[in-house]
Structures are given as C-alpha cells and as structure tokens.
Motif scaffolding. Sequence first.
Motif, PDB file in Angstrom:
ATOM      1  N   GLU A   8       0.853  -1.175   0.000  1.00 46.66           N
ATOM      2  CA  GLU A   8       0.000   0.000   0.000  1.00 46.66           C
ATOM      3  C   GLU A   8       0.898   1.236   0.000  1.00 46.66           C
ATOM      4  N   PRO A   9       0.409   2.298  -0.601  1.00 42.16           N
ATOM      5  CA  PRO A   9       1.259   3.489  -0.637  1.00 42.16           C
ATOM      6  C   PRO A   9       1.551   3.995   0.773  1.00 42.16           C
ATOM      7  N   LEU A  10       2.749   4.461   0.938  1.00 41.25           N
ATOM      8  CA  LEU A  10       3.173   5.021   2.216  1.00 41.25           C
ATOM      9  C   LEU A  10       2.631   6.443   2.321  1.00 41.25           C
ATOM     10  N   VAL A  11       2.106   6.775   3.473  1.00 43.27           N
ATOM     11  CA  VAL A  11       1.495   8.093   3.680  1.00 43.27           C
ATOM     12  C   VAL A  11       2.184   8.765   4.862  1.00 43.27           C
ATOM     13  N   VAL A  12       2.486  10.028   4.702  1.00 38.49           N
ATOM     14  CA  VAL A  12       3.039  10.815   5.808  1.00 38.49           C
ATOM     15  C   VAL A  12       2.007  11.855   6.215  1.00 38.49           C
ATOM     16  N   ARG A  13       1.914  12.061   7.518  1.00 35.80           N
ATOM     17  CA  ARG A  13       0.988  13.079   8.038  1.00 35.80           C
ATOM     18  C   ARG A  13       1.810  14.154   8.735  1.00 35.80           C
ATOM     19  N   LEU A  14       1.549  15.368   8.344  1.00 34.78           N
ATOM     20  CA  LEU A  14       2.202  16.530   8.936  1.00 34.78           C
ATOM     21  C   LEU A  14       1.162  17.205   9.814  1.00 34.78           C
ATOM     22  N   SER A  15       1.380  17.182  11.115  1.00 33.31           N
ATOM     23  CA  SER A  15       0.366  17.733  12.021  1.00 33.31           C
ATOM     24  C   SER A  15       1.032  18.575  13.096  1.00 33.31           C
ATOM     25  N   GLU A  16       0.195  19.300  13.795  1.00 29.90           N
ATOM     26  CA  GLU A  16       0.617  20.149  14.912  1.00 29.90           C
ATOM     27  C   GLU A  16       1.749  21.099  14.522  1.00 29.90           C
ATOM     28  N   ALA A  17       1.698  21.581  13.286  1.00 32.37           N
ATOM     29  CA  ALA A  17       2.719  22.540  12.845  1.00 32.37           C
ATOM     30  C   ALA A  17       2.375  23.910  13.415  1.00 32.37           C
ATOM     31  N   TYR A  58      12.819  15.761   5.518  1.00 33.33           N
ATOM     32  CA  TYR A  58      12.168  17.074   5.532  1.00 33.33           C
ATOM     33  C   TYR A  58      13.154  18.121   5.032  1.00 33.33           C
ATOM     34  N   ARG A  59      12.585  19.203   4.550  1.00 35.97           N
ATOM     35  CA  ARG A  59      13.397  20.316   4.057  1.00 35.97           C
ATOM     36  C   ARG A  59      12.574  21.592   4.205  1.00 35.97           C
ATOM     37  N   ARG A  86       8.712  27.088   2.469  1.00 36.77           N
ATOM     38  CA  ARG A  86       7.889  25.905   2.202  1.00 36.77           C
ATOM     39  C   ARG A  86       8.537  24.754   2.963  1.00 36.77           C
ATOM     40  N   LEU A  87       7.753  24.145   3.852  1.00 36.15           N
ATOM     41  CA  LEU A  87       8.205  22.971   4.580  1.00 36.15           C
ATOM     42  C   LEU A  87       7.676  21.755   3.840  1.00 36.15           C
ATOM     43  N   THR A  88       8.566  20.890   3.398  1.00 34.91           N
ATOM     44  CA  THR A  88       8.189  19.683   2.668  1.00 34.91           C
ATOM     45  C   THR A  88       8.673  18.474   3.455  1.00 34.91           C
ATOM     46  N   VAL A  89       7.775  17.479   3.643  1.00 34.89           N
ATOM     47  CA  VAL A  89       8.126  16.269   4.390  1.00 34.89           C
ATOM     48  C   VAL A  89       7.750  15.040   3.576  1.00 34.89           C
ATOM     49  N   GLU A  90       8.511  13.973   3.779  1.00 38.50           N
ATOM     50  CA  GLU A  90       8.248  12.679   3.136  1.00 38.50           C
ATOM     51  C   GLU A  90       8.529  11.579   4.153  1.00 38.50           C
ATOM     52  N   ALA A  91       7.833  10.464   4.036  1.00 42.09           N
ATOM     53  CA  ALA A  91       8.141   9.278   4.831  1.00 42.09           C
ATOM     54  C   ALA A  91       8.878   8.301   3.928  1.00 42.09           C
ATOM     55  N   LEU A 101       4.250  10.310  -0.880  1.00 46.98           N
ATOM     56  CA  LEU A 101       4.093  11.580  -1.590  1.00 46.98           C
ATOM     57  C   LEU A 101       4.428  12.711  -0.622  1.00 46.98           C
ATOM     58  N   PRO A 102       5.061  13.756  -1.097  1.00 45.76           N
ATOM     59  CA  PRO A 102       5.429  14.838  -0.173  1.00 45.76           C
ATOM     60  C   PRO A 102       4.206  15.611   0.302  1.00 45.76           C
ATOM     61  N   GLN A 103       4.278  16.049   1.539  1.00 44.89           N
ATOM     62  CA  GLN A 103       3.285  16.951   2.127  1.00 44.89           C
ATOM     63  C   GLN A 103       4.006  18.270   2.402  1.00 44.89           C
ATOM     64  N   SER A 104       3.301  19.358   2.213  1.00 47.81           N
ATOM     65  CA  SER A 104       3.997  20.640   2.402  1.00 47.81           C
ATOM     66  C   SER A 104       3.100  21.675   3.051  1.00 47.81           C
ATOM     67  N   LEU A 105       3.751  22.630   3.651  1.00 43.95           N
ATOM     68  CA  LEU A 105       3.134  23.820   4.260  1.00 43.95           C
ATOM     69  C   LEU A 105       3.886  25.035   3.751  1.00 43.95           C
ATOM     70  N   GLU A 106       3.160  26.095   3.494  1.00 36.10           N
ATOM     71  CA  GLU A 106       3.806  27.337   3.067  1.00 36.10           C
ATOM     72  C   GLU A 106       3.434  28.456   4.024  1.00 36.10           C
ATOM     73  N   PHE A 107       4.411  29.301   4.290  1.00 37.17           N
ATOM     74  CA  PHE A 107       4.171  30.476   5.120  1.00 37.17           C
ATOM     75  C   PHE A 107       5.222  31.523   4.788  1.00 37.17           C
ATOM     76  N   GLU A 108       4.959  32.730   5.230  1.00 36.57           N
ATOM     77  CA  GLU A 108       5.877  33.842   4.951  1.00 36.57           C
ATOM     78  C   GLU A 108       6.080  34.641   6.223  1.00 36.57           C
ATOM     79  N   ILE A 109       7.340  34.979   6.476  1.00 37.30           N
ATOM     80  CA  ILE A 109       7.665  35.861   7.595  1.00 37.30           C
ATOM     81  C   ILE A 109       8.151  37.170   6.999  1.00 37.30           C
ATOM     82  N   ARG A 110       7.415  38.230   7.309  1.00 39.97           N
ATOM     83  CA  ARG A 110       7.793  39.537   6.774  1.00 39.97           C
ATOM     84  C   ARG A 110       9.124  39.985   7.387  1.00 39.97           C
ATOM     85  N   PRO A 111       9.899  40.774   6.650  1.00 35.82           N
ATOM     86  CA  PRO A 111      11.201  41.209   7.183  1.00 35.82           C
ATOM     87  C   PRO A 111      11.020  42.165   8.358  1.00 35.82           C
TER      88      PRO A 111
END
Length: 199
Positions: A8-17, A58-59, A86-91, A101-111
Amino acid sequence: PERLFLDEPLVVRLSEAKLGSVPLVRNQVQQFRWGHYPLTFHLSTPDFARGQAITFRYRLDGVDDNWQETGSHDLRYSLVPDGKHRLTVEAVDTSSHRVSLPQSLEFEIRPPWWRTFYFFIALLLGFASCAVGVWRWSNRLVIARQHELTKLVRERTADLERMNTSLLDARAALVLQATCDSLTGLLNHGAIYSALEAE
C-alpha cells in the motif's frame, strides 16, 4: 491473500505545525510578523507495523539546502529567518524502499522593520536631507565669508583713498612751499626762473 503482498502506498501526516504559538494551516500561505519564532511540527504515518523501518525526510526552503533525515516524530527549528518558506516532508520505508508523496506547508515571515522598503526610503531621505543641510550650511559659511571679505576690501579701499588724498594734499603743500616765498607769498627765485625757461 493477494492483498497481503500488495504494497500500500506510504502516507506521511504533517500535524501540529506551529510557528511560535500560531498553528500553520495547510493549503494557505500565512503571513507573520518578524520575530524569534520557533517552528515545530509532528510527523506520523498510519503504517504502525513498520514503525521502526520508517524514517522521515524534511526540508525547509530558505533554511535547508539539502534534505534532512530523522527517525524522530517531533521536529523543531529554533529560528526561522524572514522570507517565503515551504516545509516539505516525506516518509521513507527503508526496508521496502517506498517513499510517500510529499506533504507541504507554506508560510511567509515579513522582514523586520529595519529591512523594509519603507525604512530604506526613509533612510535615503534622511541622508539626502543631511547632505542638503550640510551643503546649505557650507554655502552660508562661504557667503558670509564673502560678505566679510567684501566689507574688508571696502574698508581698506576707503583707507587707501584717504591716505592718497592726504598724500596729494601734502604734495600740493610742498609744491606751494617750494615755489612761493613764505613771507611775501610771491614766487621765489627758482619758480621765476622755471617759469621763464618754460616760455
């Protein structure tokens, strides 16, 4: 029985970020003010049977150049710099060489405020104002010095004219004394002789 051998495909869960104490939402680019916020997140996979064989990669773009690998489920970046991330994670199942499949989150911190466009504009205007102020001040000094020198030249010129007038008066008095007799006021012998030679 055939299902037992199907991978079965491997699944990664990104939580509590969270960035600081603010939860990060997937499929939405959130913006944050600059600050010393740690980034924390939890990684998991529903494949509990292979728990020991599964590691995570992760990266965080803008921080990590290469993929980082870990067996830990809870990860933390102590300080995230400003910019778009962009935070990208894989199992990864090391025994079966499966990768999720990679899971990702995007965010921006203003200068921070001192690295914003408006601060650079204000800094540029401040430097320009200082340069104009220094230029005007030096021009005022030059003009004041020029007026001072002009006044000094006028005074010296007036002094020279007075001295010249007094010298001319003294010369005329000497000429008069040299050509006239002091008792009678008539031309003396030398003046008469000069007048006859001139005719």
